[in-house]
Write a protein that holds these residues in place. Structure first.
Motif, PDB file in Angstrom:
ATOM      1  N   UNK A  32     -11.031  10.624  13.592  1.00 31.90           N
ATOM      2  CA  UNK A  32     -10.736  10.011  12.304  1.00 31.90           C
ATOM      3  C   UNK A  32     -10.601   8.504  12.480  1.00 31.90           C
ATOM      4  N   UNK A  33     -10.939   7.751  11.428  1.00 33.90           N
ATOM      5  CA  UNK A  33     -10.826   6.293  11.447  1.00 33.90           C
ATOM      6  C   UNK A  33     -10.162   5.858  10.137  1.00 33.90           C
ATOM      7  N   UNK A  34      -8.863   5.590  10.184  1.00 34.95           N
ATOM      8  CA  UNK A  34      -8.115   5.176   8.991  1.00 34.95           C
ATOM      9  C   UNK A  34      -8.563   3.787   8.542  1.00 34.95           C
ATOM     10  N   UNK A  35      -8.571   3.582   7.226  1.00 39.26           N
ATOM     11  CA  UNK A  35      -8.926   2.298   6.630  1.00 39.26           C
ATOM     12  C   UNK A  35      -7.878   1.947   5.576  1.00 39.26           C
ATOM     13  N   UNK A  36      -7.726   0.626   5.352  1.00 35.53           N
ATOM     14  CA  UNK A  36      -6.704   0.161   4.410  1.00 35.53           C
ATOM     15  C   UNK A  36      -7.314  -0.797   3.397  1.00 35.53           C
ATOM     16  N   UNK A  37      -7.128  -0.490   2.115  1.00 32.74           N
ATOM     17  CA  UNK A  37      -7.452  -1.400   1.018  1.00 32.74           C
ATOM     18  C   UNK A  37      -6.223  -2.290   0.828  1.00 32.74           C
ATOM     19  N   UNK A  38      -6.308  -3.536   1.283  1.00 28.48           N
ATOM     20  CA  UNK A  38      -5.181  -4.467   1.206  1.00 28.48           C
ATOM     21  C   UNK A  38      -5.437  -5.418   0.046  1.00 28.48           C
ATOM     22  N   UNK A  39      -4.510  -5.413  -0.920  1.00 25.66           N
ATOM     23  CA  UNK A  39      -4.619  -6.253  -2.108  1.00 25.66           C
ATOM     24  C   UNK A  39      -3.558  -7.339  -2.062  1.00 25.66           C
ATOM     25  N   UNK A  40      -3.846  -8.462  -2.720  1.00 23.88           N
ATOM     26  CA  UNK A  40      -2.830  -9.514  -2.835  1.00 23.88           C
ATOM     27  C   UNK A  40      -2.386  -9.649  -4.293  1.00 23.88           C
ATOM     28  N   UNK A 100     -19.753   8.581   7.819  1.00 25.44           N
ATOM     29  CA  UNK A 100     -20.289   8.896   9.148  1.00 25.44           C
ATOM     30  C   UNK A 100     -19.182   9.459  10.026  1.00 25.44           C
ATOM     31  N   UNK A 101     -17.975   9.402   9.521  1.00 27.45           N
ATOM     32  CA  UNK A 101     -16.783   9.908  10.187  1.00 27.45           C
ATOM     33  C   UNK A 101     -15.773  10.206   9.090  1.00 27.45           C
ATOM     34  N   UNK A 102     -14.714  10.903   9.440  1.00 23.08           N
ATOM     35  CA  UNK A 102     -13.649  11.182   8.482  1.00 23.08           C
ATOM     36  C   UNK A 102     -12.743   9.965   8.401  1.00 23.08           C
ATOM     37  N   UNK A 103     -12.583   9.423   7.186  1.00 20.56           N
ATOM     38  CA  UNK A 103     -11.842   8.171   7.011  1.00 20.56           C
ATOM     39  C   UNK A 103     -10.735   8.320   5.969  1.00 20.56           C
ATOM     40  N   UNK A 104      -9.494   8.573   6.407  1.00 22.66           N
ATOM     41  CA  UNK A 104      -8.376   8.520   5.470  1.00 22.66           C
ATOM     42  C   UNK A 104      -8.227   7.082   4.962  1.00 22.66           C
ATOM     43  N   UNK A 105      -8.120   6.934   3.650  1.00 19.00           N
ATOM     44  CA  UNK A 105      -8.034   5.616   3.009  1.00 19.00           C
ATOM     45  C   UNK A 105      -6.632   5.434   2.430  1.00 19.00           C
ATOM     46  N   UNK A 106      -6.040   4.285   2.721  1.00 21.93           N
ATOM     47  CA  UNK A 106      -4.721   3.926   2.200  1.00 21.93           C
ATOM     48  C   UNK A 106      -4.859   2.613   1.431  1.00 21.93           C
ATOM     49  N   UNK A 107      -3.896   2.356   0.570  1.00 22.30           N
ATOM     50  CA  UNK A 107      -3.872   1.104  -0.175  1.00 22.30           C
ATOM     51  C   UNK A 107      -2.467   0.522  -0.113  1.00 22.30           C
ATOM     52  N   UNK A 108      -2.389  -0.789  -0.201  1.00 19.45           N
ATOM     53  CA  UNK A 108      -1.101  -1.478  -0.268  1.00 19.45           C
ATOM     54  C   UNK A 108      -1.316  -2.862  -0.849  1.00 19.45           C
ATOM     55  N   UNK A 109      -0.231  -3.459  -1.308  1.00 19.29           N
ATOM     56  CA  UNK A 109      -0.283  -4.807  -1.872  1.00 19.29           C
ATOM     57  C   UNK A 109       0.699  -5.688  -1.116  1.00 19.29           C
ATOM     58  N   UNK A 110       0.226  -6.896  -0.751  1.00 22.94           N
ATOM     59  CA  UNK A 110       1.058  -7.857  -0.034  1.00 22.94           C
ATOM     60  C   UNK A 110       0.859  -9.242  -0.655  1.00 22.94           C
ATOM     61  N   UNK A 111       1.676 -10.181  -0.251  1.00 23.11           N
ATOM     62  CA  UNK A 111       1.487 -11.571  -0.649  1.00 23.11           C
ATOM     63  C   UNK A 111       0.414 -12.176   0.253  1.00 23.11           C
ATOM     64  N   UNK A 112      -0.504 -12.921  -0.320  1.00 20.50           N
ATOM     65  CA  UNK A 112      -1.617 -13.472   0.450  1.00 20.50           C
ATOM     66  C   UNK A 112      -1.160 -14.376   1.590  1.00 20.50           C
ATOM     67  N   UNK A 113      -0.010 -15.027   1.436  1.00 19.47           N
ATOM     68  CA  UNK A 113       0.442 -15.913   2.505  1.00 19.47           C
ATOM     69  C   UNK A 113       1.000 -15.158   3.715  1.00 19.47           C
ATOM     70  N   UNK A 114       1.068 -13.832   3.643  1.00 15.91           N
ATOM     71  CA  UNK A 114       1.454 -13.028   4.800  1.00 15.91           C
ATOM     72  C   UNK A 114       0.317 -12.928   5.819  1.00 15.91           C
ATOM     73  N   UNK A 115      -0.901 -13.190   5.363  1.00 16.71           N
ATOM     74  CA  UNK A 115      -2.080 -13.073   6.225  1.00 16.71           C
ATOM     75  C   UNK A 115      -2.387 -14.438   6.830  1.00 16.71           C
ATOM     76  N   UNK A 116      -2.511 -14.506   8.152  1.00 16.47           N
ATOM     77  CA  UNK A 116      -2.825 -15.797   8.772  1.00 16.47           C
ATOM     78  C   UNK A 116      -4.220 -16.291   8.387  1.00 16.47           C
ATOM     79  N   UNK A 117      -4.437 -17.592   8.521  1.00 23.65           N
ATOM     80  CA  UNK A 117      -5.745 -18.174   8.200  1.00 23.65           C
ATOM     81  C   UNK A 117      -6.840 -17.703   9.147  1.00 23.65           C
ATOM     82  N   UNK A 118      -6.457 -17.421  10.380  1.00 17.91           N
ATOM     83  CA  UNK A 118      -7.414 -16.969  11.383  1.00 17.91           C
ATOM     84  C   UNK A 118      -7.043 -15.558  11.811  1.00 17.91           C
TER      85      UNK A 118
END
Length: 155
Positions: A32-40, A100-118
């Motif tokens: 399995x390959x988990x994936x995350x829909x990350x929203x701001x 092509x594989x089993x992919x559990x999908x999750x979603x979450x919302x965060x503040x955009x400034x939590x993500x580094x520029x690089x």
């Protein structure tokens, strides 16, 4: 040429072999390959570009390790790729895609400034960027539209 640029170049050159190896590995081991829909806060989606493979823009995430739950893998991969660590309760299950594989999908919302520029791990992730759902990049992983469609269907 810096070592990191050489690493990224090797990722592009080895892409066909990585793709074939990934296909064979998943055929025999069905990991399995988990994936995350990350929203701001602006309803933008965070996409990452991996150093290897076809270099598509895709969702943060990766393989579920032995004795690890899919949601724990999503949490771990989000930290490893993006540098953001959140409680498991922040990850909301959407669906499991069978691509092509089993992919559990999750979603979450965060503040955009939590993500580094690089990228937190530039050896694995060459870029990360916020995108409006109406203006997604052309070289998009096929899994992204499938996940977005499932999310809209579950709402």
């Amino acid at each position: 040429m810096s070592l990191l640029k050489l690493h990224h170049l090797l990722g592009r050159l080895s892409s066909p072999f990585q793709h074939a190896g990934f296909f064979v590995y998943n055929h025999f081991f069905s990991t399995q390959r988990s994936r995350v829909l990350v929203w701001n806060e602006n309803n933008e989606l965070l996409l990452v570009r991996n150093w290897g493979g076809k270099q598509h823009w895709g969702l943060p995430g990766g393989g579920v390790e032995k004795n690890e739950s899919p949601v724990a893998a999503a949490k771990r991969e989000l930290y490893e790729e993006v540098g953001v660590s959140l409680p498991l309760d922040d990850f909301h299950y959407v669906t499991t895609l069978h691509y092509k594989y089993e992919a559990p999908i999750y979603t979450l919302t965060i503040q955009s400034d939590m993500v580094p520029d690089k990228a937190h791990n530039p050896w694995e992730i060459t870029a990360l960027e916020w995108f409006s759902p109406s203006d997604l990049p052309a070289n998009l992983s096929p899994l992204v539209p499938l996940a977005l469609e499932e999310l809209s269907n579950s709402a």
